[in-house]
Design a protein around this motif. Sequence first.
Motif, PDB file in Angstrom:
ATOM      1  N   LEU A  14       0.829  -1.209   0.000  1.00 34.57           N
ATOM      2  CA  LEU A  14       0.000   0.000   0.000  1.00 34.57           C
ATOM      3  C   LEU A  14       0.862   1.258   0.000  1.00 34.57           C
ATOM      4  N   GLN A  15       1.940   1.255   0.782  1.00 38.46           N
ATOM      5  CA  GLN A  15       2.838   2.404   0.816  1.00 38.46           C
ATOM      6  C   GLN A  15       3.473   2.634  -0.552  1.00 38.46           C
ATOM      7  N   LYS A  16       3.893   1.541  -1.203  1.00 35.09           N
ATOM      8  CA  LYS A  16       4.486   1.661  -2.548  1.00 35.09           C
ATOM      9  C   LYS A  16       3.473   2.199  -3.543  1.00 35.09           C
ATOM     10  N   MET A  17       2.232   1.725  -3.433  1.00 31.65           N
ATOM     11  CA  MET A  17       1.187   2.187  -4.346  1.00 31.65           C
ATOM     12  C   MET A  17       0.915   3.676  -4.140  1.00 31.65           C
ATOM     13  N   ARG A  18       0.873   4.106  -2.883  1.00 25.71           N
ATOM     14  CA  ARG A  18       0.645   5.524  -2.585  1.00 25.71           C
ATOM     15  C   ARG A  18       1.790   6.377  -3.137  1.00 25.71           C
ATOM     16  N   LYS A  19       3.026   5.909  -2.946  1.00 26.59           N
ATOM     17  CA  LYS A  19       4.183   6.646  -3.439  1.00 26.59           C
ATOM     18  C   LYS A  19       4.149   6.765  -4.958  1.00 26.59           C
ATOM     19  N   ALA A  20       3.809   5.664  -5.626  1.00 32.04           N
ATOM     20  CA  ALA A  20       3.743   5.670  -7.084  1.00 32.04           C
ATOM     21  C   ALA A  20       2.652   6.621  -7.565  1.00 32.04           C
TER      22      ALA A  20
END
Length: 119
Positions: free
Chosen positions: A96-102
């Motif tokens: 989820l953190q990676k998706m938010r960053k992307a």
Amino acid sequence: MGIRYKLAVGLDKGHKVTKLEAGRKTRPTRRKGTVTTHARFVRDLVRELVGFAPYERRCQELLKIGKDKRALKFCKKRLGCHIRGKRKREEMQVMLQKMRKAQQAQQAAAAAAQKEQEK
């Protein structure tokens, strides 16, 4: 003292073996379970192509609304034990953190492109 025989009792009892030169810590069985670079690459590729399982998407939804404990209980029930549930919940939080960053990076790029068009 006399000749030492292979006795079943005493200080020198038991079957005589030669020690390993490098020691036990260098055996191939010590690295069992560690992911190789190729295996990691394949898993990442499959994850990218296939996406998430339905229970993983549900876990992500629970984490999005802030129900961490409920997400852990859900993962525990699906995966069978507490440790696996904790590991899966942690993995979903990282995803989820990676998706938010992307998503933020994509929005920033879109905003920059829009500013260039206005000029």
